[in-house]
Design a protein around this motif. Structure first.
Motif, PDB file in Angstrom:
ATOM      1  N   TRP A   1       3.425   5.708  -5.824  1.00 56.19           N
ATOM      2  CA  TRP A   1       3.151   5.812  -7.264  1.00 56.19           C
ATOM      3  C   TRP A   1       2.090   6.884  -7.535  1.00 56.19           C
ATOM      4  O   TRP A   1       2.200   7.656  -8.490  1.00 56.19           O
ATOM      5  N   VAL A   2       1.062   6.919  -6.704  1.00 58.36           N
ATOM      6  CA  VAL A   2      -0.007   7.910  -6.895  1.00 58.36           C
ATOM      7  C   VAL A   2       0.538   9.327  -6.693  1.00 58.36           C
ATOM      8  O   VAL A   2       0.230  10.236  -7.474  1.00 58.36           O
ATOM      9  N   ARG A   3       1.365   9.528  -5.667  1.00 56.43           N
ATOM     10  CA  ARG A   3       1.969  10.853  -5.455  1.00 56.43           C
ATOM     11  C   ARG A   3       2.841  11.248  -6.641  1.00 56.43           C
ATOM     12  O   ARG A   3       2.826  12.405  -7.076  1.00 56.43           O
TER      13      ARG A   3
ATOM     14  N   TYR B   1      -0.922  -2.678  -7.934  1.00 55.34           N
ATOM     15  CA  TYR B   1      -1.278  -2.822  -6.525  1.00 55.34           C
ATOM     16  C   TYR B   1      -2.181  -4.036  -6.326  1.00 55.34           C
ATOM     17  O   TYR B   1      -1.962  -4.850  -5.432  1.00 55.34           O
TER      18      TYR B   1
ATOM     19  N   GLU C   1       0.828  -1.212   0.000  1.00 51.80           N
ATOM     20  CA  GLU C   1       0.000   0.000   0.000  1.00 51.80           C
ATOM     21  C   GLU C   1       0.864   1.265   0.000  1.00 51.80           C
ATOM     22  O   GLU C   1       0.549   2.234  -0.688  1.00 51.80           O
ATOM     23  N   ARG C   2       1.960   1.250   0.745  1.00 47.43           N
ATOM     24  CA  ARG C   2       2.859   2.412   0.735  1.00 47.43           C
ATOM     25  C   ARG C   2       3.456   2.622  -0.654  1.00 47.43           C
ATOM     26  O   ARG C   2       3.577   3.772  -1.114  1.00 47.43           O
TER      27      ARG C   2
ATOM     28  N   SER D   1      -0.446   1.921 -11.698  1.00 46.07           N
ATOM     29  CA  SER D   1      -0.158   1.673 -10.280  1.00 46.07           C
ATOM     30  C   SER D   1      -1.317   0.947  -9.601  1.00 46.07           C
ATOM     31  O   SER D   1      -1.090   0.073  -8.757  1.00 46.07           O
TER      32      SER D   1
ATOM     33  N   PHE E   1       2.063   1.723  -3.481  1.00 52.05           N
ATOM     34  CA  PHE E   1       0.975   2.238  -4.311  1.00 52.05           C
ATOM     35  C   PHE E   1       0.779   3.739  -4.093  1.00 52.05           C
ATOM     36  O   PHE E   1       0.652   4.507  -5.056  1.00 52.05           O
ATOM     37  N   LEU E   2       0.782   4.168  -2.842  1.00 55.73           N
ATOM     38  CA  LEU E   2       0.607   5.593  -2.559  1.00 55.73           C
ATOM     39  C   LEU E   2       1.765   6.425  -3.085  1.00 55.73           C
ATOM     40  O   LEU E   2       1.570   7.561  -3.536  1.00 55.73           O
TER      41      LEU E   2
END
Length: 128
Positions: free
Chosen positions: A18-20, A81, A12-13, A77, A15-16
């Motif tokens: 990648w989103v940032r 994920y 999850e970290r 991403s 994934f986050l």
């Protein structure tokens, strides 16, 4: 307690992160898209002729491409994920299916970065 909680939290970290990164790329694309406005105002204040149309097109295309690339990066991403989440939850050990999509995205970012570099050199040379 969730089984393999540390692995799920790390996924999850990632994934986050990648989103940032995708949001930052999209914001940078917006900045590039609107950079022509700054150049037009700067040229007007320096009594320079209007900014050439070719430079506007390059800036617009590069900015829009970065925005689209950021959106694609978000989709990639999310897909990664979910795939890693399923692999972590699976009872058997699965082979990692490392694709060439990451290299393609990096190649696109490098190409856009080089295009923006040439674009900035072109705009600086025109103002001199």
């Amino acid at each position: 307690m969730i089984e393999r909680y540390n692995d799920h939290a790390a996924n999850e970290r990632t994934f986050l992160a990648w989103v940032r990164t995708a949001l930052a790329i999209m914001a940078f694309g917006f900045l590039v898209e609107k950079f022509d406005l700054f150049l037009e105002v700067a040229a007007a204040s320096l009594n320079q002729p209007n900014f050439p149309l070719g430079g506007r097109i390059i800036g617009d295309v590069a900015g829009l491409a970065l925005i689209v690339l950021g959106a694609v990066l978000m989709v990639v991403s999310a897909v990664r994920y979910r795939a890693v989440r399923r692999a972590i939850a699976a009872a058997d050990i699965q082979q990692s299916g490392a694709g060439h999509g990451d290299l393609l995205l990096v190649g696109l970012l490098v190409t856009l970065g080089c295009t923006l570099f040439v674009y900035l050199i072109y705009t600086v040379a025109k103002t001199l």
